[in-house]
Motif scaffolding. Structure first.
Motif, PDB file in Angstrom:
ATOM      1  N   UNK A 198      14.982  -9.715  15.711  1.00  0.00           N
ATOM      2  CA  UNK A 198      15.401 -10.917  14.984  1.00  0.00           C
ATOM      3  C   UNK A 198      14.276 -11.406  14.058  1.00  0.00           C
ATOM      4  N   UNK A 199      13.037 -11.326  14.530  1.00  0.00           N
ATOM      5  CA  UNK A 199      11.912 -11.742  13.696  1.00  0.00           C
ATOM      6  C   UNK A 199      11.763 -10.842  12.478  1.00  0.00           C
ATOM      7  N   UNK A 200      11.955  -9.538  12.673  1.00  0.00           N
ATOM      8  CA  UNK A 200      11.873  -8.595  11.553  1.00  0.00           C
ATOM      9  C   UNK A 200      12.930  -8.913  10.504  1.00  0.00           C
ATOM     10  N   UNK A 201      14.140  -9.247  10.967  1.00  0.00           N
ATOM     11  CA  UNK A 201      15.215  -9.621  10.039  1.00  0.00           C
ATOM     12  C   UNK A 201      14.867 -10.919   9.316  1.00  0.00           C
ATOM     13  N   UNK A 202      14.332 -11.898  10.053  1.00  0.00           N
ATOM     14  CA  UNK A 202      13.973 -13.178   9.446  1.00  0.00           C
ATOM     15  C   UNK A 202      12.858 -13.000   8.413  1.00  0.00           C
ATOM     16  N   UNK A 203      11.966 -12.025   8.646  1.00  0.00           N
ATOM     17  CA  UNK A 203      10.865 -11.751   7.723  1.00  0.00           C
ATOM     18  C   UNK A 203      11.293 -10.875   6.558  1.00  0.00           C
ATOM     19  N   UNK A 204      12.559 -10.483   6.564  1.00  0.00           N
ATOM     20  CA  UNK A 204      13.082  -9.592   5.516  1.00  0.00           C
ATOM     21  C   UNK A 204      12.270  -8.293   5.441  1.00  0.00           C
ATOM     22  N   UNK A 215       0.817  -1.215   0.000  1.00  0.00           N
ATOM     23  CA  UNK A 215       0.000   0.000   0.000  1.00  0.00           C
ATOM     24  C   UNK A 215       0.850   1.264   0.000  1.00  0.00           C
ATOM     25  N   UNK A 216       2.167   1.086  -0.132  1.00  0.00           N
ATOM     26  CA  UNK A 216       3.076   2.229  -0.211  1.00  0.00           C
ATOM     27  C   UNK A 216       3.304   2.940   1.105  1.00  0.00           C
ATOM     28  N   UNK A 217       3.102   2.250   2.240  1.00  0.00           N
ATOM     29  CA  UNK A 217       3.235   2.921   3.529  1.00  0.00           C
ATOM     30  C   UNK A 217       4.644   2.869   4.107  1.00  0.00           C
ATOM     31  N   UNK A 218       5.484   1.953   3.642  1.00  0.00           N
ATOM     32  CA  UNK A 218       6.889   1.929   4.011  1.00  0.00           C
ATOM     33  C   UNK A 218       7.143   2.031   5.498  1.00  0.00           C
ATOM     34  N   UNK A 219       8.023   2.986   5.887  1.00  0.00           N
ATOM     35  CA  UNK A 219       8.399   3.101   7.297  1.00  0.00           C
ATOM     36  C   UNK A 219       7.266   3.626   8.160  1.00  0.00           C
ATOM     37  N   UNK A 220       6.337   4.375   7.593  1.00  0.00           N
ATOM     38  CA  UNK A 220       5.186   4.830   8.367  1.00  0.00           C
ATOM     39  C   UNK A 220       4.347   3.629   8.811  1.00  0.00           C
ATOM     40  N   UNK A 221       4.159   2.684   7.906  1.00  0.00           N
ATOM     41  CA  UNK A 221       3.436   1.463   8.258  1.00  0.00           C
ATOM     42  C   UNK A 221       4.220   0.609   9.237  1.00  0.00           C
ATOM     43  N   UNK A 222       5.542   0.570   9.042  1.00  0.00           N
ATOM     44  CA  UNK A 222       6.395  -0.201   9.949  1.00  0.00           C
ATOM     45  C   UNK A 222       6.328   0.363  11.360  1.00  0.00           C
ATOM     46  N   UNK A 276      12.681  -4.922   5.999  1.00  0.00           N
ATOM     47  CA  UNK A 276      13.737  -3.929   6.167  1.00  0.00           C
ATOM     48  C   UNK A 276      13.274  -2.654   6.843  1.00  0.00           C
ATOM     49  N   UNK A 277      12.107  -2.139   6.463  1.00  0.00           N
ATOM     50  CA  UNK A 277      11.650  -0.876   7.048  1.00  0.00           C
ATOM     51  C   UNK A 277      11.349  -1.036   8.534  1.00  0.00           C
ATOM     52  N   UNK A 278      10.813  -2.191   8.938  1.00  0.00           N
ATOM     53  CA  UNK A 278      10.565  -2.417  10.368  1.00  0.00           C
ATOM     54  C   UNK A 278      11.889  -2.584  11.111  1.00  0.00           C
ATOM     55  N   UNK A 279      12.836  -3.256  10.495  1.00  0.00           N
ATOM     56  CA  UNK A 279      14.143  -3.418  11.124  1.00  0.00           C
ATOM     57  C   UNK A 279      14.765  -2.060  11.401  1.00  0.00           C
ATOM     58  N   UNK A 280      14.686  -1.163  10.440  1.00  0.00           N
ATOM     59  CA  UNK A 280      15.274   0.175  10.626  1.00  0.00           C
ATOM     60  C   UNK A 280      14.535   0.954  11.716  1.00  0.00           C
ATOM     61  N   UNK A 281      13.218   0.844  11.754  1.00  0.00           N
ATOM     62  CA  UNK A 281      12.430   1.535  12.791  1.00  0.00           C
ATOM     63  C   UNK A 281      12.810   1.017  14.172  1.00  0.00           C
ATOM     64  N   UNK A 282      12.908  -0.281  14.307  1.00  0.00           N
ATOM     65  CA  UNK A 282      13.253  -0.883  15.605  1.00  0.00           C
ATOM     66  C   UNK A 282      14.653  -0.468  16.041  1.00  0.00           C
ATOM     67  N   UNK A 283      15.593  -0.510  15.122  1.00  0.00           N
ATOM     68  CA  UNK A 283      16.965  -0.131  15.466  1.00  0.00           C
ATOM     69  C   UNK A 283      17.037   1.331  15.890  1.00  0.00           C
TER      70      UNK A 283
END
Length: 446
Positions: free
Chosen positions: A411-417, A379-386, A419-426
């Motif tokens: 780790x789950x975000x990385x396993x799910x590939x 839906x084009x939400x990227x990091x906002x959705x993450x 990327x935008x959620x991984x960056x938000x979490x970090x």
């Protein structure tokens, strides 16, 4: 006789069980009136430990007949009821106290037998299966065991045994689920001896098929199980037991594990099984699991939904032992099917339900995050959705003040590939020092 005066005799037959004797006898203390141990030739300290714990120990020469040894133990019992558990089986202390109350309540009724749950545990204490067993029964002269092996209770006059159910309230734990090679060889020889006398004994044919299945001799297992299924009397084709509905289940399992199985033959066995035993959820669970393994997520979703619906409608009791033991796995497989079938809302619903029960299921959280990623990034939400996903996880499932929870979700975000959620979490949950340590631990940043 008044209910409060009812006495239970705990009986068991043993051989070289010194590692189990203390636990096997401890649960009955203060519950049973006597403990009877029949030793069939131990060469270790089994008999000595049993005697030290206050049990009455008898010697009985092993004659390749489990029923004979068990019936000898019963003949020594003085209680009005018998609790016949093996040395590698036990009640929890809580259930042991409830057992006494159940027997008191049954004593002046028509029931002579009490069915309980039985949980098979592996060496790590993980549940392998959940079944039902009748190990608590009235001490009647005509009620005895029959069969050299896989012995079962029968009335001498051939009448039906009136059985009460307490499968949800009382559970026996069994730790000897994985038998050794020596026991397997012994058991097969006893089964074969029974079949020499009665080649059409469908119970023994089923047990022989089970033994072949365990040793991965799939063609022999299928042959024995098909023959057993064909010999089940019509009047018993509606009875749910290991020897009837369980034979059909094991045949299905055997065929799904055999890479040379004919799909049409498998479908026909499934049809016959569900017609005879429509309240058994395990048939659909096995078929669903099989289809998922083949990548057929559409049919997999259909079978799994049917299995869970049958379980919800009829419960487990004498049925659905496999699904009952693997209920989390079934819900997770259903979430995976929904994801692959594009049913993202279904995937999220099933995964969230599971994670509310146990938030530390990595594979479940991973498939949930994949569903969120596909939906929100599509839906084009990227990091906002993450960021919304991170907020949802932090509010309903995980404590982000806890480093363990933060690391688990990362780790789950990385396993799910994702990327935008991984960056938000970090960025939002980790200090630079923590993030450096995490990446070093993951093998990054070198």
């Amino acid at each position: 006789m008044q209910g409060e005066m009812v006495k239970i005799s705990q009986c068991m037959i043993v051989k070289n069980e010194e590692q189990n004797m203390e636990r096997a006898l401890s649960w009955g203390k203060g519950v049973v009136s006597e403990q009877i141990v029949v030793d069939t030739g131990s060469t270790d300290r089994t008999a000595e430990i049993a005697a030290q714990m206050g049990a009455t120990v008898y010697e009985f020469p092993w004659v390749n007949d489990f029923a004979a040894a068990k019936n000898y133990a019963i003949s020594k019992a003085n209680g009005e009821w018998i609790a016949f558990l093996d040395a590698d089986e036990y009640f929890s202390l809580e259930d042991a106290q409830k057992l006494l109350e159940y027997v008191k309540g049954l004593h002046n009724t028509k029931y002579d037998n009490l069915m309980t749950g039985l949980v098979n545990l592996d060496s790590r204490g993980n549940i392998q299966s959940v079944i039902t067993q009748c190990r608590i029964f009235r001490n009647l002269p005509g009620l005895r065991y029959e069969g050299r092996i896989h012995e079962h209770l029968v009335m001498a006059d051939g009448s039906q045994i009136a059985t009460a159910e307490a499968v949800k309230e009382l559970t026996i734990y069994h730790t000897g689920y994985a038998q050794g090679e020596q026991k397997r060889i012994r058991n097969r020889s006893l089964i074969e001896a029974e079949l020499l006398e009665n080649p059409d004994d469908y119970r023994m044919l089923g047990y022989l098929g089970s033994d072949y299945h365990e040793s991965k001799e799939y063609e022999k297992a299928e042959q024995m199980l098909r023959r057993a299924l064909s010999l089940i009397p019509e009047k018993e084709k509606k009875i749910y037991s290991p020897a009837t509905s369980g034979t059909a289940l094991l045949l299905l399992i055997t065929m799904t594990e055999n890479p040379r199985t004919d799909e049409r033959a498998l479908a026909e066995v499934y049809r016959q099984a569900t017609e005879c035993w429509p309240e058994e959820a395990d048939y659909d669970y096995v078929m669903g699991h099989y289809d998922v393994s083949l990548g057929d997520f559409v049919h997999g979703e259909q079978y799994l939904k049917q299995a869970l619906g049958i379980l919800e409608k009829y419960g487990y009791g004498t049925r659905s032992s496999l699904l009952s033991a693997e209920i989390e796995k079934a819900w997770e497989l259903l979430a995976v099917c929904c994801y692959n079938n594009g049913n993202l809302s279904g995937c999220v619903s099933y995964a969230m339900m599971l994670l509310k029960e146990d938030p530390y299921l990595m594979s479940t959280l991973t498939v949930l995050l994949r569903a969120f990623r596909r939906d929100l990034e599509g839906a084009g939400q990227g990091e906002a959705g993450a960021a919304q996903v991170a907020a949802l996880l932090g509010k309903g499932l995980y404590d982000f003040q806890n480093l363990k929870d933060r690391l688990f979700v990362l780790r789950a975000a990385m396993a799910a590939d994702y990327g935008s959620l991984t960056r938000v979490l970090e960025r939002e949950l980790f200090t630079p020092e923590e993030l450096l340590a995490v990446k070093q631990n993951l093998g990054e940043g070198r």
